[in-house]
Enzyme design. Structure first.
Site, PDB file in Angstrom:
ATOM      1  N   GLY A  50       0.882  -1.169   0.000  1.00  0.00           N
ATOM      2  CA  GLY A  50       0.000   0.000   0.000  1.00  0.00           C
ATOM      3  C   GLY A  50       0.913   1.210   0.000  1.00  0.00           C
ATOM      4  O   GLY A  50       1.845   1.300   0.809  1.00  0.00           O
ATOM      5  N   ALA A  53       1.222   2.998   3.450  1.00  0.00           N
ATOM      6  CA  ALA A  53       1.961   2.229   4.459  1.00  0.00           C
ATOM      7  C   ALA A  53       3.441   2.146   4.096  1.00  0.00           C
ATOM      8  O   ALA A  53       4.311   2.274   4.971  1.00  0.00           O
ATOM      9  CB  ALA A  53       1.359   0.833   4.583  1.00  0.00           C
ATOM     10  N   GLU A 150      -4.490   6.405  -3.324  1.00  0.00           N
ATOM     11  CA  GLU A 150      -5.142   5.104  -3.123  1.00  0.00           C
ATOM     12  C   GLU A 150      -6.269   5.185  -2.086  1.00  0.00           C
ATOM     13  O   GLU A 150      -6.811   4.166  -1.690  1.00  0.00           O
ATOM     14  CB  GLU A 150      -4.115   4.040  -2.729  1.00  0.00           C
ATOM     15  CG  GLU A 150      -3.226   3.663  -3.905  1.00  0.00           C
ATOM     16  CD  GLU A 150      -2.256   2.533  -3.614  1.00  0.00           C
ATOM     17  OE1 GLU A 150      -1.773   1.931  -4.567  1.00  0.00           O
ATOM     18  OE2 GLU A 150      -1.967   2.279  -2.423  1.00  0.00           O
ATOM     19  N   ASN A 194       5.807  10.029 -10.627  1.00  0.00           N
ATOM     20  CA  ASN A 194       6.862   9.470 -11.477  1.00  0.00           C
ATOM     21  C   ASN A 194       6.608   9.992 -12.897  1.00  0.00           C
ATOM     22  O   ASN A 194       5.666  10.756 -13.127  1.00  0.00           O
ATOM     23  CB  ASN A 194       6.921   7.931 -11.377  1.00  0.00           C
ATOM     24  CG  ASN A 194       5.696   7.257 -11.959  1.00  0.00           C
ATOM     25  OD1 ASN A 194       4.899   7.863 -12.675  1.00  0.00           O
ATOM     26  ND2 ASN A 194       5.514   5.980 -11.656  1.00  0.00           N
ATOM     27  N   GLY A 229      12.883   6.762 -12.432  1.00  0.00           N
ATOM     28  CA  GLY A 229      13.346   5.382 -12.450  1.00  0.00           C
ATOM     29  C   GLY A 229      14.855   5.291 -12.361  1.00  0.00           C
ATOM     30  O   GLY A 229      15.487   5.973 -11.533  1.00  0.00           O
ATOM     31  N   GLY A 232      17.039   8.415 -11.934  1.00  0.00           N
ATOM     32  CA  GLY A 232      17.066   9.256 -10.739  1.00  0.00           C
ATOM     33  C   GLY A 232      15.820  10.099 -10.573  1.00  0.00           C
ATOM     34  O   GLY A 232      14.704   9.598 -10.659  1.00  0.00           O
ATOM     35  N   GLY A 259       9.235   3.924  -5.687  1.00  0.00           N
ATOM     36  CA  GLY A 259       8.692   5.278  -5.617  1.00  0.00           C
ATOM     37  C   GLY A 259       8.274   5.617  -4.187  1.00  0.00           C
ATOM     38  O   GLY A 259       8.440   6.760  -3.732  1.00  0.00           O
ATOM     39  N   ASP A 260       7.765   4.633  -3.463  1.00  0.00           N
ATOM     40  CA  ASP A 260       7.338   4.878  -2.075  1.00  0.00           C
ATOM     41  C   ASP A 260       8.546   5.089  -1.158  1.00  0.00           C
ATOM     42  O   ASP A 260       8.511   5.928  -0.257  1.00  0.00           O
ATOM     43  CB  ASP A 260       6.496   3.702  -1.570  1.00  0.00           C
ATOM     44  CG  ASP A 260       5.245   3.521  -2.398  1.00  0.00           C
ATOM     45  OD1 ASP A 260       4.740   4.533  -2.924  1.00  0.00           O
ATOM     46  OD2 ASP A 260       4.784   2.381  -2.538  1.00  0.00           O
ATOM     47  N   SER A 290      16.575   0.049  -2.430  1.00  0.00           N
ATOM     48  CA  SER A 290      15.436  -0.876  -2.314  1.00  0.00           C
ATOM     49  C   SER A 290      15.259  -1.757  -3.553  1.00  0.00           C
ATOM     50  O   SER A 290      14.761  -2.869  -3.440  1.00  0.00           O
ATOM     51  CB  SER A 290      14.143  -0.109  -2.036  1.00  0.00           C
ATOM     52  OG  SER A 290      13.627   0.479  -3.222  1.00  0.00           O
TER      53      SER A 290
HETATM   54  P1  ATP Z   1       7.439   1.847  -8.455  1.00  0.00           P
HETATM   55  O1  ATP Z   1       8.172   0.787  -9.224  1.00  0.00           O
HETATM   56  O2  ATP Z   1       7.453   1.658  -6.993  1.00  0.00           O
HETATM   57  O3  ATP Z   1       6.066   2.126  -8.996  1.00  0.00           O
HETATM   58  P2  ATP Z   1       7.893   4.505  -9.301  1.00  0.00           P
HETATM   59  O4  ATP Z   1       7.535   4.293 -10.748  1.00  0.00           O
HETATM   60  O5  ATP Z   1       6.926   5.204  -8.447  1.00  0.00           O
HETATM   61  O6  ATP Z   1       8.325   3.142  -8.649  1.00  0.00           O
HETATM   62  P3  ATP Z   1      10.474   5.345 -10.176  1.00  0.00           P
HETATM   63  O7  ATP Z   1      10.575   6.685 -10.787  1.00  0.00           O
HETATM   64  O8  ATP Z   1      10.491   4.165 -11.103  1.00  0.00           O
HETATM   65  O9  ATP Z   1       9.234   5.333  -9.200  1.00  0.00           O
HETATM   66  O10 ATP Z   1      11.672   5.116  -9.152  1.00  0.00           O
HETATM   67  C1  ATP Z   1      11.780   5.843  -7.933  1.00  0.00           C
HETATM   68  C2  ATP Z   1      13.223   5.888  -7.545  1.00  0.00           C
HETATM   69  O11 ATP Z   1      13.703   4.550  -7.396  1.00  0.00           O
HETATM   70  C3  ATP Z   1      14.138   6.535  -8.570  1.00  0.00           C
HETATM   71  O12 ATP Z   1      14.189   7.942  -8.381  1.00  0.00           O
HETATM   72  C4  ATP Z   1      15.468   5.844  -8.293  1.00  0.00           C
HETATM   73  O13 ATP Z   1      16.128   6.454  -7.212  1.00  0.00           O
HETATM   74  C5  ATP Z   1      15.048   4.454  -7.824  1.00  0.00           C
HETATM   75  N1  ATP Z   1      15.108   3.482  -8.923  1.00  0.00           N
HETATM   76  C6  ATP Z   1      14.075   2.968  -9.622  1.00  0.00           C
HETATM   77  N2  ATP Z   1      14.525   2.090 -10.550  1.00  0.00           N
HETATM   78  C7  ATP Z   1      15.870   2.034 -10.428  1.00  0.00           C
HETATM   79  C8  ATP Z   1      16.921   1.325 -11.082  1.00  0.00           C
HETATM   80  N3  ATP Z   1      16.666   0.457 -12.080  1.00  0.00           N
HETATM   81  N4  ATP Z   1      18.188   1.534 -10.663  1.00  0.00           N
HETATM   82  C9  ATP Z   1      18.482   2.401  -9.666  1.00  0.00           C
HETATM   83  N5  ATP Z   1      17.519   3.101  -9.005  1.00  0.00           N
HETATM   84  C10 ATP Z   1      16.247   2.931  -9.373  1.00  0.00           C
HETATM   85  O1  RIB Z   2       3.890   1.382  -4.891  1.00  0.00           O
HETATM   86  C1  RIB Z   2       3.816   0.024  -4.620  1.00  0.00           C
HETATM   87  C2  RIB Z   2       2.504  -0.282  -3.962  1.00  0.00           C
HETATM   88  O2  RIB Z   2       1.439  -0.037  -4.859  1.00  0.00           O
HETATM   89  C3  RIB Z   2       2.341  -1.730  -3.539  1.00  0.00           C
HETATM   90  O3  RIB Z   2       2.745  -1.942  -2.212  1.00  0.00           O
HETATM   91  C4  RIB Z   2       0.864  -2.002  -3.771  1.00  0.00           C
HETATM   92  O4  RIB Z   2       0.168  -2.342  -2.603  1.00  0.00           O
HETATM   93  C5  RIB Z   2       0.309  -0.736  -4.412  1.00  0.00           C
HETATM   94  O5  RIB Z   2      -0.288   0.068  -3.475  1.00  0.00           O
END
Ligand code: ATP
Ligand code: RIB
Length: 317
Positions: A50, A53, A150, A194, A229, A232, A259-260, A290
């Site tokens: 979530g 969380a 959410e 993002n 992603g 950065g 992203g969280d 992470s």
């Molecule tokens: P999620 O996969 O949780 O939905 P998101 O799409 O919200 O993530 P991203 O912009 O993809 O967020 O990534 C958030 C942060 O995670 C980036 O700013 C970066 O620091 C790190 N990150 C994501 N992917 C990578 C990667 N392949 N290598 C290094 N760092 C990464």
């Molecule tokens: O950002 C990742 C989260 O998106 C997951 O933990 C899932 O529960 C959804 O909320």
């Protein structure tokens, strides 16, 4: 595992999260199935998730005092979520209980770490604006309030308004992407989408330019960070200039929750009074760390690793 603020108060930063709680049901497979297709997966993992969380837990792992506002159902997932918060020291006194199921999120992760997520909101949809106002107003202190998409936006708006009335900075992660209600935008200081979410809310193409970031921040009257992603994140300064900070070079195995991790860590950086670009670096460092481990909250740096990252990025003088 508390960390003191840099304001001379000696108190840990106080972060309020108004948001969602889910149980993540994660299937790892070489590739996701197409329509009508079945593929054999490699592995399964369930865990705490979530967006709300996750951001709360990342902030707590960095030593902030964290209080959560949201709703859980009357199922075993609710009990497990409350036990997880208790184990980590997240204050759940602002979590209301409703009849029915808690939030769940079936997730598919492919071999290259790409994920696909379906959120079934359950109780998350039933938290009310009145509850958010009351819960945030009852908190001892709030330095920063954080929200996502959410739970109903009107609830986040009520929580943010209550937090702002107490002098807090508000950070909205507009995820999953949806148009932002004017009433919520009006009480938002920072937006952190993002790239995909930025394209949806900002009307840009798939690879937005600095000029588009800058124009959007000017148009909304908010500050803006866009996560990119593996590239950065970008931050629009008060003067409209965009600073792009690269991600840390790592081997990504699962980006779920990255992203969280970013948003939770950035919120702590702001609550600590770090310079904005250091808060951004803190977000990137925790998020990039992470993605090297599988799972959602289970992939976040543990308290010792989080403290080491914080020490590396720098504390305020
Ligand atoms: P999620 O996969 O949780 O939905 P998101 O799409 O919200 O993530 P991203 O912009 O993809 O967020 O990534 C958030 C942060 O995670 C980036 O700013 C970066 O620091 C790190 N990150 C994501 N992917 C990578 C990667 N392949 N290598 C290094 N760092 C990464
Ligand atoms: O950002 C990742 C989260 O998106 C997951 O933990 C899932 O529960 C959804 O909320």
């Amino acid at each position: 595992m508390d960390v003191a603020r840099g304001t001379g108060s000696g108190r840990p930063p106080a972060v309020a999260v108004v948001g969602s709680m889910n149980i993540d049901l994660i299937a790892y497979a070489q590739r996701a199935p197409g329509p009508g297709e079945t593929v054999i997966g490699d592995r399964f993992q369930s865990g705490f998730g979530g967006k709300g969380a996750n951001q709360a837990v990342m902030a707590r792992l960095l030593g902030a005092k964290v209080a959560f506002v949201g709703a859980l159902g009357d199922d075993p997932y609710a009990t497990m979520t409350l036990e997880n918060f208790a184990r980590l020291g997240v204050d759940a006194s602002g979590v209301m209980r409703v009849v029915g199921s808690s939030g769940v999120a079936p997730i598919w992760v492919e071999a290259d770490g790409t994920n696909r997520i379906i959120v079934v909101s359950g109780a998350n949809d039933l938290v009310t604006p009145e509850h958010a106002t009351e819960a945030v107003s009852a908190m001892a202190r709030v330095d920063v309030a954080v929200g996502q998409f959410e739970i109903p936006q009107a609830v986040t708006a009520a929580g943010f308004a209550a937090a702002r009335a107490r002098g807090a900075v508000t950070i909205l992660n507009p995820a999953p992407a949806a148009p932002i209600l004017p009433a919520l935008l009006a009480v938002t200081d920072w937006l952190i989408p993002n790239e995909v979410e930025f394209a949806a809310i900002g009307g840009s193409g798939a690879d937005p330019t600095d000029a588009e970031f800058s124009a959007y921040a000017r148009g909304t009257g908010t500050r803006l960070v866009v996560t990119l992603g593996s590239r950065g994140a970008a931050l629009v300064g008060v003067d409209g200039r965009v600073a792009r900070v690269p991600a840390e070079p790592v081997a990504a195995v699962d980006t779920t929750g990255a992203g969280d991790a970013f948003v939770g860590a950035f919120a702590v950086g702001m609550a600590l009074g770090l310079p904005e670009l250091d808060a951004l670096r803190l977000g990137i460092a925790c998020a990039s760390d992470s993605v090297t481990r599988p799972g959602t909250q289970s992939s976040f740096p543990d308290p010792a690793a989080a403290a080491a990252i914080l020490a590396r990025i720098g504390r305020p003088g």
